[in-house]
Design a protein around this motif. Structure first.
Motif, PDB file in Angstrom:
ATOM      1  N   VAL A 210       0.825  -1.290  -0.009  1.00  0.00           N
ATOM      2  CA  VAL A 210       0.040   0.016  -0.095  1.00  0.00           C
ATOM      3  C   VAL A 210       0.767   1.172   0.076  1.00  0.00           C
ATOM      4  O   VAL A 210       1.013   1.959   1.055  1.00  0.00           O
ATOM      5  CB  VAL A 210      -0.926   0.212   1.225  1.00  0.00           C
ATOM      6  N   ASN A 211       1.443   1.616  -1.248  1.00  0.00           N
ATOM      7  CA  ASN A 211       2.365   2.709  -1.239  1.00  0.00           C
ATOM      8  C   ASN A 211       1.591   4.004  -1.402  1.00  0.00           C
ATOM      9  O   ASN A 211       0.954   4.249  -2.374  1.00  0.00           O
ATOM     10  CB  ASN A 211       3.304   2.395  -2.406  1.00  0.00           C
ATOM     11  N   ARG A 212       1.597   4.807  -0.534  1.00  0.00           N
ATOM     12  CA  ARG A 212       0.579   5.909  -0.456  1.00  0.00           C
ATOM     13  C   ARG A 212       1.031   6.915  -1.558  1.00  0.00           C
ATOM     14  O   ARG A 212       0.207   7.887  -1.882  1.00  0.00           O
ATOM     15  CB  ARG A 212       0.636   6.760   0.841  1.00  0.00           C
ATOM     16  N   SER A 213       2.391   6.683  -2.019  1.00  0.00           N
ATOM     17  CA  SER A 213       2.513   7.771  -3.133  1.00  0.00           C
ATOM     18  C   SER A 213       2.142   7.333  -4.705  1.00  0.00           C
ATOM     19  O   SER A 213       2.407   8.062  -5.355  1.00  0.00           O
ATOM     20  CB  SER A 213       4.114   8.263  -2.896  1.00  0.00           C
ATOM     21  N   ASN A 214       1.842   6.195  -4.579  1.00  0.00           N
ATOM     22  CA  ASN A 214       1.452   5.419  -6.023  1.00  0.00           C
ATOM     23  C   ASN A 214       0.156   5.709  -6.602  1.00  0.00           C
ATOM     24  O   ASN A 214      -0.674   4.994  -5.915  1.00  0.00           O
ATOM     25  CB  ASN A 214       1.865   4.032  -5.862  1.00  0.00           C
ATOM     26  N   TRP A 215      -0.206   6.456  -7.261  1.00  0.00           N
ATOM     27  CA  TRP A 215      -1.411   6.795  -7.994  1.00  0.00           C
ATOM     28  C   TRP A 215      -1.644   6.008  -9.326  1.00  0.00           C
ATOM     29  O   TRP A 215      -2.619   6.251 -10.148  1.00  0.00           O
ATOM     30  CB  TRP A 215      -1.500   8.284  -8.120  1.00  0.00           C
ATOM     31  N   TYR A 216      -0.937   5.060  -9.452  1.00  0.00           N
ATOM     32  CA  TYR A 216      -1.073   4.097 -10.658  1.00  0.00           C
ATOM     33  C   TYR A 216      -1.165   2.521 -10.305  1.00  0.00           C
ATOM     34  O   TYR A 216      -1.650   1.828 -11.250  1.00  0.00           O
ATOM     35  CB  TYR A 216       0.230   4.099 -11.561  1.00  0.00           C
ATOM     36  N   ASN A 217      -1.402   2.288  -9.035  1.00  0.00           N
ATOM     37  CA  ASN A 217      -1.668   1.007  -8.796  1.00  0.00           C
ATOM     38  C   ASN A 217      -3.123   0.673  -8.340  1.00  0.00           C
ATOM     39  O   ASN A 217      -3.595   0.847  -7.298  1.00  0.00           O
ATOM     40  CB  ASN A 217      -0.673   0.612  -7.350  1.00  0.00           C
ATOM     41  N   ASN A 218      -3.768   0.499  -9.373  1.00  0.00           N
ATOM     42  CA  ASN A 218      -5.285   0.631  -9.260  1.00  0.00           C
ATOM     43  C   ASN A 218      -5.639  -0.900  -8.947  1.00  0.00           C
ATOM     44  O   ASN A 218      -5.900  -1.775  -9.765  1.00  0.00           O
ATOM     45  CB  ASN A 218      -5.854   0.967 -10.703  1.00  0.00           C
ATOM     46  N   ALA A 219      -5.755  -1.113  -7.600  1.00  0.00           N
ATOM     47  CA  ALA A 219      -6.127  -2.748  -7.278  1.00  0.00           C
ATOM     48  C   ALA A 219      -7.244  -2.607  -5.911  1.00  0.00           C
ATOM     49  O   ALA A 219      -7.538  -3.577  -5.506  1.00  0.00           O
ATOM     50  CB  ALA A 219      -4.913  -3.219  -6.594  1.00  0.00           C
ATOM     51  N   PHE A 220      -7.645  -1.467  -5.605  1.00  0.00           N
ATOM     52  CA  PHE A 220      -8.359  -1.261  -4.527  1.00  0.00           C
ATOM     53  C   PHE A 220      -9.791  -0.689  -4.766  1.00  0.00           C
ATOM     54  O   PHE A 220     -10.043   0.502  -5.261  1.00  0.00           O
ATOM     55  CB  PHE A 220      -7.743  -0.474  -3.264  1.00  0.00           C
ATOM     56  N   LYS A 221     -10.883  -1.290  -3.939  1.00  0.00           N
ATOM     57  CA  LYS A 221     -12.180  -0.832  -3.928  1.00  0.00           C
ATOM     58  C   LYS A 221     -12.190   0.264  -3.062  1.00  0.00           C
ATOM     59  O   LYS A 221     -11.742  -0.243  -1.553  1.00  0.00           O
ATOM     60  CB  LYS A 221     -13.220  -1.698  -3.871  1.00  0.00           C
ATOM     61  N   THR A 222     -12.479   1.550  -3.375  1.00  0.00           N
ATOM     62  CA  THR A 222     -12.507   2.560  -2.131  1.00  0.00           C
ATOM     63  C   THR A 222     -14.034   2.900  -2.002  1.00  0.00           C
ATOM     64  O   THR A 222     -14.713   3.447  -2.601  1.00  0.00           O
ATOM     65  CB  THR A 222     -11.958   4.084  -2.635  1.00  0.00           C
ATOM     66  N   TYR A 223     -14.582   3.130  -0.596  1.00  0.00           N
ATOM     67  CA  TYR A 223     -15.691   3.292  -0.244  1.00  0.00           C
ATOM     68  C   TYR A 223     -15.585   4.700   0.731  1.00  0.00           C
ATOM     69  O   TYR A 223     -14.662   4.562   1.538  1.00  0.00           O
ATOM     70  CB  TYR A 223     -16.577   2.159   0.313  1.00  0.00           C
ATOM     71  N   ILE A 224     -16.471   5.402   0.525  1.00  0.00           N
ATOM     72  CA  ILE A 224     -16.450   6.619   1.563  1.00  0.00           C
ATOM     73  C   ILE A 224     -17.935   6.817   2.248  1.00  0.00           C
ATOM     74  O   ILE A 224     -18.970   6.340   1.678  1.00  0.00           O
ATOM     75  CB  ILE A 224     -16.158   7.951   1.093  1.00  0.00           C
ATOM     76  N   LEU A 225     -17.741   7.084   3.367  1.00  0.00           N
ATOM     77  CA  LEU A 225     -19.072   7.756   4.229  1.00  0.00           C
ATOM     78  C   LEU A 225     -19.142   9.081   4.201  1.00  0.00           C
ATOM     79  O   LEU A 225     -18.259   9.821   4.940  1.00  0.00           O
ATOM     80  CB  LEU A 225     -18.904   6.855   5.645  1.00  0.00           C
ATOM     81  N   LEU A 226     -20.215   9.574   3.933  1.00  0.00           N
ATOM     82  CA  LEU A 226     -20.102  10.913   3.990  1.00  0.00           C
ATOM     83  C   LEU A 226     -20.866  11.652   5.320  1.00  0.00           C
ATOM     84  O   LEU A 226     -21.598  10.693   5.792  1.00  0.00           O
ATOM     85  CB  LEU A 226     -21.448  11.412   2.822  1.00  0.00           C
ATOM     86  N   GLU A 227     -20.633  12.878   5.889  1.00  0.00           N
ATOM     87  CA  GLU A 227     -21.250  13.488   6.898  1.00  0.00           C
ATOM     88  C   GLU A 227     -22.687  13.425   6.573  1.00  0.00           C
ATOM     89  O   GLU A 227     -23.120  13.690   5.498  1.00  0.00           O
ATOM     90  CB  GLU A 227     -20.482  14.789   7.258  1.00  0.00           C
ATOM     91  N   GLU A 228     -23.665  13.592   7.766  1.00  0.00           N
ATOM     92  CA  GLU A 228     -24.808  13.791   7.305  1.00  0.00           C
ATOM     93  C   GLU A 228     -25.025  15.234   6.647  1.00  0.00           C
ATOM     94  O   GLU A 228     -24.310  16.005   7.135  1.00  0.00           O
ATOM     95  CB  GLU A 228     -25.551  13.739   8.859  1.00  0.00           C
ATOM     96  N   ASN A 229     -26.081  15.159   5.634  1.00  0.00           N
ATOM     97  CA  ASN A 229     -26.376  16.529   5.071  1.00  0.00           C
ATOM     98  C   ASN A 229     -25.369  16.897   4.279  1.00  0.00           C
ATOM     99  O   ASN A 229     -25.468  18.083   3.552  1.00  0.00           O
ATOM    100  CB  ASN A 229     -27.008  17.437   6.084  1.00  0.00           C
ATOM    101  N   ALA A 230     -24.356  16.002   4.007  1.00  0.00           N
ATOM    102  CA  ALA A 230     -23.326  16.517   3.133  1.00  0.00           C
ATOM    103  C   ALA A 230     -23.893  16.607   1.813  1.00  0.00           C
ATOM    104  O   ALA A 230     -24.818  15.720   1.201  1.00  0.00           O
ATOM    105  CB  ALA A 230     -22.225  15.698   2.977  1.00  0.00           C
ATOM    106  N   SER A 231     -23.353  17.553   0.778  1.00  0.00           N
ATOM    107  CA  SER A 231     -23.799  17.602  -0.398  1.00  0.00           C
ATOM    108  C   SER A 231     -22.999  16.866  -1.493  1.00  0.00           C
ATOM    109  O   SER A 231     -21.780  17.067  -1.554  1.00  0.00           O
ATOM    110  CB  SER A 231     -23.749  19.002  -1.165  1.00  0.00           C
TER     111      SER A 231
END
Length: 803
Positions: A210-231
């Motif tokens: 999990v190299n945090r500087s690597n934006w070319y290793n597309n292997a992860f599903k990413t899910y986010i949780l929004l704050e309540e009432n977020a636009s």
């Protein structure tokens, strides 16, 4: 008053046993079928809604545009989630999930776990899990920790508490095993989840990956949780700038954008993933909202047909109740009271049918679940509105089906009834015929659609795939053999029925990783779907080489060679591709020489057009592990051959179960939705024909009852039974054919629209109309044949003696 009405209704139902039983069977089957469809629809619509915050959870997808080529995928770079939490205050949390696959050992037990995931600790804060053991806030407090499901806990530990135990896990692609501490046990994920895992380990265990500087290793599903009432709209507007911030810090990226290329992240609601998303690298095959809509329409049509049947059958035997109606009117009964009486009978019949239907449903539900491969369990008291909704459905059907008979029968004047001077008006007769025509209109549409679905399924499964899927045996996870893999292949090559075998990372029907390539001298980057394989792949699957050669063991440079398909050559504008150089990877440092071109073959579903792809050697720079050992056999599904292979496997690796399948079965899984739809449509079509035949039975019985005097007079003047049978059959045929013919334009519009979703599709043919018309006509003739034959052979004296 209500008790009196229902008491009379029960008496009338008992008095007309035959008609009541026919109505009861029709209503029971109709309500049963509709409830079954509604349960299936509810299951599909409720995917992922067991998560408490499902309405605030989004998956981040990524879309690429390489000129006119567009790629939509669900895998993203590893730092995307943390960057979004850091940059956007409306993002409360994020989790990265990746399917790693593993071989897991505990003491003397060893199992293959295909559904082994790695994820951030935030997994348990974003998604809802039922924890049996452990604390969701601390289970991933340290690296090398694991959470397992209840089923896996039973498989490894029996009735013992697994928390604190150590699992020895070797992940796919890894060289060494690692010890993991079990810190939690969760309940098995519900069937209505768009992903399922059996074991999940802390992602912090993979810090080097999990190299945090690597934006070319597309292997992860990413899910986010929004704050309540977020636009969501406000966040979406900022994503292009966010993308450029992390990807656009080089001159190369600006030049890439100027060539009409694009790269963008976008949000996808969790609640829509199952029915609306069909992108590259999905966790599992998703559903289809179109099929859900089809089922909803079918459920509505079946209820309409059931109501029509009730109307026709009640009015068909109405002459037996005219005296009752006349006497009631003479002694003061109002029309409103009579309407209430008839509707009460219909509602009572529907309520009884509902009870019978639900009892039958409880018995058939396990079989229906296996047949449809979905969870249909009814938890009556878990949903407070479920029981009232079922009774509301029965009430609605009762009101709809009872309204017309009630209005019709209550409209007669008592003087006409008691003088036996009641004749049906042309309007009532026309309405009844229109209803029967409508029934066959629906039945023909369903039959035609069923035929086209099955033919499309056969085309997708059995049509020209461009490779051989017959007699191909697939062994899973050969990498678990480790150093014994070469010896194992040598041993199975000695089995006479096996002519060749090949190792590969992917197979037709499985996912192919996508990598960007740029041809030498071309400014354009093109995404190719890649399969990493050995020298025997093309030969084993009988893929046609149109130019060049395959990989060869004698050529060491083949580890840097590539074989492309015709579509790749076309989209990269390579007229003479052999010997051309393709570059890939960050800064295009990886170099591949084209040594061959294969004919386009359907490595993905035939539902989609063939996309550009390439074969690279297993020992190439990307070095993916082989997930499949594929064998070409002459005995196909011979248990003897499989047994011999399994015996050799157990000699090398007795602790790991031997897992295999056949390529044609695996490829057919791509069309599971079409197969399921075909089964359902066949079932619904049979019900539609049954219900339509019952309606026709009612109309024919009514016509014979009304025209008894005509039949008697014709017989008295010398007409034969066959002539009378022919006369009435012609009338019946006209009603059925009218419904058939009216359905034709609807059939071609609906089927044409449905087929647009397939790149390979069957041609529309007149047979898809002729066969359903033939079936409906045949069933209608059989349905009315008994009634007409009996009436036509009756002694005319018996008919006319009371006229």
């Amino acid at each position: 008053m209500t008790g009196h009405i229902f008491k009379i209704a029960i008496r009338n139902l008992k008095k007309n046993k035959t008609g009541s039983i026919i109505n009861l069977v029709g209503l029971t089957l109709g309500i049963l079928t509709s409830v079954l469809i509604i349960l299936g629809i509810r299951f599909e619509l409720n995917y992922d809604r067991h998560n408490v915050h499902y309405d605030r959870i989004y998956r981040v997808n990524m879309r690429f545009n390489f000129g006119v080529q567009e790629i939509d995928q669900v895998v993203t770079p590893p730092y995307l989630g943390p960057a979004m939490v850091n940059d956007f205050p409306q993002v409360k949390n994020a989790v990265r999930i990746v399917n790693v696959g593993a071989t897991v050992s505990f003491r003397e037990k060893k199992f293959r776990e295909d559904r082994a995931f790695a994820a951030d600790s935030s997994l348990f804060q974003i998604f809802s899990f039922r924890f049996i053991e452990g604390n969701p806030a601390t289970v991933f407090g340290i690296p090398n920790t694991a959470v397992i499901t209840e089923s896996v806990a039973g498989k490894y530990f029996g009735n013992e508490n697994p928390v604190g135990e150590i699992l020895n896990i070797k992940f796919d692609g890894g060289t060494d095993s690692t010890l993991y501490l079990v810190t939690g046990v969760i309940g098995d994920l519900p069937a209505s989840s768009h992903f399922h895992f059996d074991i999940v380990v802390s992602l912090e265990s993979f810090s080097s990956w999990v190299n945090r500087s690597n934006w070319y290793n597309n292997a992860f599903k990413t899910y986010i949780l929004l704050e309540e009432n977020a636009s969501v709209e406000g966040l979406t507007e900022k994503l292009p700038e966010f993308t450029y911030k992390y990807w656009g810090d080089t001159e190369n990226f600006d030049a890439w954008l100027q060539k009409e290329n694009r790269r963008i992240f976008y949000l996808y609601p969790l609640s829509r993933i199952h029915l609306y998303s069909d992108l590259s690298y999905e966790f599992e095959a998703n559903g289809n909202i179109l099929h859900v809509r089809i089922f909803a329409i079918v459920a509505t049509l079946i209820l309409i047909i059931v109501c029509i049947n009730f109307m026709n059958l009640v009015t068909a035997r109405s002459s037996g109740r005219l005296t009752e109606i006349g006497i009631k009117k003479v002694i003061g009964a109002t029309r409103q009271q009579l309407i209430l009486q008839f509707i009460s009978e219909a509602v009572l019949m529907c309520l009884v049918s509902l009870v019978f239907g639900m009892v039958i449903l409880e018995f058939i539900l396990p079989y229906a679940e296996r047949f449809l491969n979905i969870n249909l369990r009814i938890h009556y008291f878990e949903y407070p509105l479920l029981i009232p909704s079922l009774f509301g459905l029965a009430l609605m059907v009762g009101l709809l089906s009872g309204a017309y008979p009630a209005l019709y029968l209550s409209s007669f004047r008592p003087i006409r009834i008691l003088q036996a001077n009641v004749h049906e008006g042309r309007g009532q007769s026309s309405i009844r015929r229109i209803l029967v025509v409508f029934q066959y209109f629906i039945a023909t549409i369903l039959l035609s659609f069923t035929m086209i679905v099955f033919m499309q399924f056969q085309l997708l499964k059995k049509g020209d795939l461009g490779f051989n899927d017959q007699g191909i045996l697939v062994i899973y996870n050969p990498n678990t053999l480790e150093n014994n893999l070469k010896s194992f292949r040598t041993r199975i090559n000695g089995i006479p029925e096996i002519s060749s075998n090949t190792l590969s990372h992917s197979l037709p029907g499985t996912s192919f990783p996508s990598i960007g390539f740029q041809a030498e001298g071309s400014p354009d980057l093109v995404a190719l779907n890649i399969n990493q394989c050995d020298e025997d792949f093309i030969q084993t699957l009988d893929i046609e080489l149109v130019e060049g050669r395959s990989f060869h063991r004698d050529y060491a440079t083949d580890t840097a060679s590539i074989i492309i398909n015709q579509e790749a050559a076309r989209i990269m504008d390579l007229d003479n591709p052999l010997g051309k150089i393709l570059f890939s990877g960050p800064d295009l440092v990886n170099r591949f020489t084209i040594i061959g071109v294969v004919k386009d073959f359907h490595y993905a579903s035939k539902q989609h057009a063939i996309e550009p792809m390439a074969l690279v050697h297993l020992k190439n720079v990307y070095r993916e592990i082989p997930r499949y050992l594929t064998l070409k056999t002459s005995t196909a599904r011979s248990n003897e051959t499989i047994g011999r292979i399994e015996t050799i496997w157990n000699e090398f690796l007795p602790s790991v179960p031997f897992r295999y399948s056949f390529l044609d079965e695996e490829y057919a899984m791509l069309f599971k939705k079409e197969k399921q739809l075909g089964r359902l449509m066949l079932l619904f079509s049979l019900f539609a024909i049954l219900f339509a035949s019952m309606g026709l039975f009612g109309l024919t019985a009514y016509s014979i009852n009304q025209k008894g005097q005509e039949i008697g007079i014709r017989k008295a003047y010398g007409a034969s039974g066959d002539q009378i049978l022919w006369l009435f059959t012609v009338h019946t045929t006209k009603w059925v054919l009218t419904g058939n013919l009216l359905s034709i334009p609807i059939i071609f519009v609906l089927i044409g629209k449905w087929l647009t979703g397939y790149a390979s599709r069957v041609d529309l043919s007149a047979w898809y109309i002729i066969v359903p018309i033939g079936i409906t006509l045949g069933v209608s003739w059989i349905t009315v044949g008994y009634l007409l034959r009996k009436a036509a052979n009756t002694n005319p004296g018996e008919i006319l003696r009371y006229e």
